[in-house]
Design an enzyme around this catalytic site. Structure first.
Site, PDB file in Angstrom:
ATOM      1  N   ILE A 126      56.402  60.609 -46.042  1.00  0.00           N
ATOM      2  CA  ILE A 126      55.309  61.522 -46.416  1.00  0.00           C
ATOM      3  C   ILE A 126      55.641  62.974 -46.125  1.00  0.00           C
ATOM      4  O   ILE A 126      54.825  63.859 -46.404  1.00  0.00           O
ATOM      5  CB  ILE A 126      54.005  61.120 -45.700  1.00  0.00           C
ATOM      6  N   GLY A 127      56.782  63.243 -45.558  1.00  0.00           N
ATOM      7  CA  GLY A 127      57.149  64.622 -45.286  1.00  0.00           C
ATOM      8  C   GLY A 127      58.532  64.731 -44.705  1.00  0.00           C
ATOM      9  O   GLY A 127      59.042  63.798 -44.077  1.00  0.00           O
TER      10      GLY A 127
ATOM     11  N   GLY B 201      61.177  67.885 -42.929  1.00  0.00           N
ATOM     12  CA  GLY B 201      61.372  69.276 -42.528  1.00  0.00           C
ATOM     13  C   GLY B 201      62.710  69.472 -41.879  1.00  0.00           C
ATOM     14  O   GLY B 201      63.564  68.565 -41.864  1.00  0.00           O
TER      15      GLY B 201
ATOM     16  N   TYR C 146      63.363  69.748 -38.830  1.00  0.00           N
ATOM     17  CA  TYR C 146      63.515  69.091 -37.532  1.00  0.00           C
ATOM     18  C   TYR C 146      63.379  67.580 -37.594  1.00  0.00           C
ATOM     19  O   TYR C 146      63.662  66.898 -36.617  1.00  0.00           O
ATOM     20  CB  TYR C 146      62.487  69.643 -36.522  1.00  0.00           C
ATOM     21  N   GLY C 147      62.910  67.047 -38.730  1.00  0.00           N
ATOM     22  CA  GLY C 147      62.772  65.598 -38.801  1.00  0.00           C
ATOM     23  C   GLY C 147      62.065  65.144 -40.067  1.00  0.00           C
ATOM     24  O   GLY C 147      61.651  65.953 -40.911  1.00  0.00           O
TER      25      GLY C 147
ATOM     26  N   VAL D 275      59.015  62.433 -41.639  1.00  0.00           N
ATOM     27  CA  VAL D 275      57.777  61.756 -41.254  1.00  0.00           C
ATOM     28  C   VAL D 275      57.525  60.595 -42.215  1.00  0.00           C
ATOM     29  O   VAL D 275      57.626  60.752 -43.442  1.00  0.00           O
ATOM     30  CB  VAL D 275      56.584  62.739 -41.266  1.00  0.00           C
TER      31      VAL D 275
ATOM     32  N   LYS E 259      57.381  60.262 -36.757  1.00  0.00           N
ATOM     33  CA  LYS E 259      58.288  61.387 -36.982  1.00  0.00           C
ATOM     34  C   LYS E 259      59.628  61.064 -36.328  1.00  0.00           C
ATOM     35  O   LYS E 259      59.696  60.834 -35.117  1.00  0.00           O
ATOM     36  CB  LYS E 259      57.695  62.664 -36.390  1.00  0.00           C
TER      37      LYS E 259
ATOM     38  N   ASP F 148      55.225  78.479 -34.159  1.00  0.00           N
ATOM     39  CA  ASP F 148      55.551  78.055 -35.519  1.00  0.00           C
ATOM     40  C   ASP F 148      54.290  77.663 -36.284  1.00  0.00           C
ATOM     41  O   ASP F 148      54.266  76.651 -36.990  1.00  0.00           O
ATOM     42  CB  ASP F 148      56.545  76.891 -35.485  1.00  0.00           C
TER      43      ASP F 148
END
Length: 537
Positions: A189-190, A192, A194-195, A197, A210, A305
């Site tokens: 679902i996502g 980025g 850094y990781g 999800v 995550k 952030d």
């Protein structure tokens, strides 16, 4: 009475001593009277242990002293002559016995008086000690009461701490893999920097997993930071952490049905637009979460952030800040919160990073205020953050501010919207000192604007409202039509649970074996769902 007189002259003829010598019986009586008088003076509280008896001779009672006169012309010679007189005039044996008895009685009386004086002194000391004991008891009682209050407060604090510092669940790697279907791309679902999800399901709980990109696992700074922050604090508008698998760098969060604020603003996946009153409310919710982080004890927390992609929305469009992996703790210096600073290497997302922090590496509360200002401008315009502050400021000056507002949000209230835009521009000032304080200026304004939006929302007839969570079938994840209660105690849509029971003997919620497969209709819940549907039309 005339007393006989005796005269002596010392051998050297240097002194002449004259004595008016009374008779021996009279001397004895006078001595007895004086001794009794002295005994009465020494007695405590007007009593004497022993009294020397005397005759009732009037001469004795009226006598107050022995009449004797001695005249000395030389101290040494006078002393020797007195001794000579004392030897020459000793009384007879009976008189000596009487005097001895008197002396013994006096000594006996003094010996008895001394213990009584000691007893009186002890009594006074005892009273003093008794008072000290009473004071000590009173102080001990006060101390005991204070200790009880402190213990009670400690217990209450521990209970609150347990509620706040909820112990996270330690998930096994096998559970993480099973819940995500071995990290299926269909459940992603996502993603980025850094990781990644994934949507996951742990028995009866839908969650978000995550997986950090960093190979260090538990040694990852982002992992440790999120465990430190989200694992120990709770706030209605901070994303809740459910657990973790530190060995493999995995974090488990509550699942947010409506994704990120960025998705909603960009209308990804054909999501419905956010109304202006929802946007006003979200600005206030995000600001309260930031203020909570900044007020954290013992050290304030700076997010560093904040951006729409890190603001998530649940089923009811309630916003929660997530992704605190870049957050940092400010050293407590006893100063006002907004003045606290820390030197760090600049991190974050371009366009949301405080320009002064990016230039100098000096971080403060105002760094998050800058990012909040950019987020508010995006809520107003649904535009990308690049140079957005300049665009809005120019539109306000040129009188064409309405043209840059997101029209899909509905009919914006002119005055309140311009006030919100002006506040956002102040928050996004280039210099830290020119930005308003979050607690004193930003929050009060946003709360007032939120109240205006709430009243406006209540006055507008709602065609559709989000259903309560207990209306949703755990299997279908949709509003139930015909709710039934299974033997595990959970309510399901009838068709869904019947289909499940045709191939399974376990509960779809707990994964435990069901005692039986009987179903009971939930009439009260069905009535509530029908009432909700009728009002939503």
């Amino acid at each position: 009475m005339i007393l006989p007189t005796t005269e002596w002259v010392d051998t050297y003829g240097t002194a002449n001593v004259s004595f008016h010598q009374p008779s021996l019986p009279l001397q004895r009586d006078q001595a007895l009277a004086i001794i009794n008088k002295l005994s009465h003076r020494r007695a405590s509280s007007g009593s004497v242990a022993s009294e020397v008896s005397c005759n009732d001779d009037p001469a004795l009672t009226s006598s107050h002293s022995i009449v004797s006169e001695m005249q000395f012309s030389s101290g040494s010679s006078g002393n020797s002559m007195y001794k000579s007189f004392h030897r020459d005039n000793l009384p007879d044996s009976s008189d000596q016995a009487s005097v001895s008895e008197i002396s013994e009685n006096v000594h006996r009386s003094n010996d008895q008086d001394d213990p009584r004086l000691q007893i009186e002194r002890l009594r006074v000391k005892l009273q003093h000690l008794h008072k000290l004991h009473e004071c000590a008891q009173h102080e001990s009682f006060d101390t005991t009461q204070e200790l009880k209050k402190l213990r009670t407060q400690q217990i209450e604090d521990e209970i609150k701490l347990k509620k706040l510092n909820w112990q996270r669940t330690e998930y096994k790697w096998e559970e993480i893999q099973a819940s995500t279907s071995s990290f299926s791309s269909a459940l992603m679902i996502g993603k980025g920097s850094y990781g990644t999800v994934y949507k996951a399901k742990f028995h009866h709980t839908v969650a978000a997993v995550k997986v950090l990109n960093s190979p260090e696992g538990c040694g990852s700074q982002q992992l440790q930071q999120e465990l430190e922050v989200l694992g120990k604090i709770r706030h209605p508008h901070l994303l809740m952490m459910l657990g973790a698998c530190p060995e493999h760098g995995c974090l488990v969060y509550e699942y947010m049905e409506n994704g990120s604020l960025d998705d909603m603003l960009q209308r990804r996946n054909n999501t419905p637009p956010l109304t202006w009153f929802d946007r006003f409310r979200i600005t206030w919710e995000v600001a309260t979460a930031l203020m909570f982080l900044h007020s954290s004890k013992p050290e304030p927390i700076i997010h560093r952030d904040l951006k729409p992609a890190n603001i998530l929305l649940d089923r009811n469009l309630v916003s929660k800040i997530g992704d605190v992996g870049l957050s940092t703790l400010l050293p407590s210096m006893g100063q006002y919160l907004s003045t606290m600073i820390k030197n760090t290497a600049p991190v974050g997302t371009l366009c949301y990073i405080d320009p002064e922090y990016q230039r100098t590496g000096v971080l403060s509360m105002k760094s998050d205020v800058y990012a909040l200002g950019i987020v508010i401008l995006q809520l107003l315009t649904a535009r990308l953050p690049m140079d957005l502050a300049h665009v809005v400021e120019t539109a306000l000056e040129d009188g064409c501010f309405v043209d840059i507002l997101d029209a899909s949000a509905g009919q914006w209230p002119s005055n309140e919207t311009q006030e919100l835009a002006a506040l956002a521009l102040k928050c996004s000032e280039m210099r830290r000192k020119d930005r308003p304080d979050l607690n004193e200026h930003v929050l009060p304004t946003l709360e007032r604007l939120k109240d205006v939006a709430t009243k406006a929302r209540e006055s507008v007839p709602q065609g559709h409202t989000a259903p309560p969570s207990h209306f949703i079938c755990p299997i279908l994840q949709e509003v139930m039509i015909d709710p039934y209660v299974a033997s595990d105690g959970y309510t399901y849509d009838r068709k869904a649970i019947e289909l499940w029971l045709s191939t399974n003997d376990t509960s779809p919620m707990t994964n435990l074996r069901l005692p039986n497969k009987s179903l009971i209709p939930n009439h009260s819940l069905r009535s509530a769902i029908m009432d909700w549907r009728s009002k939503s039309k």
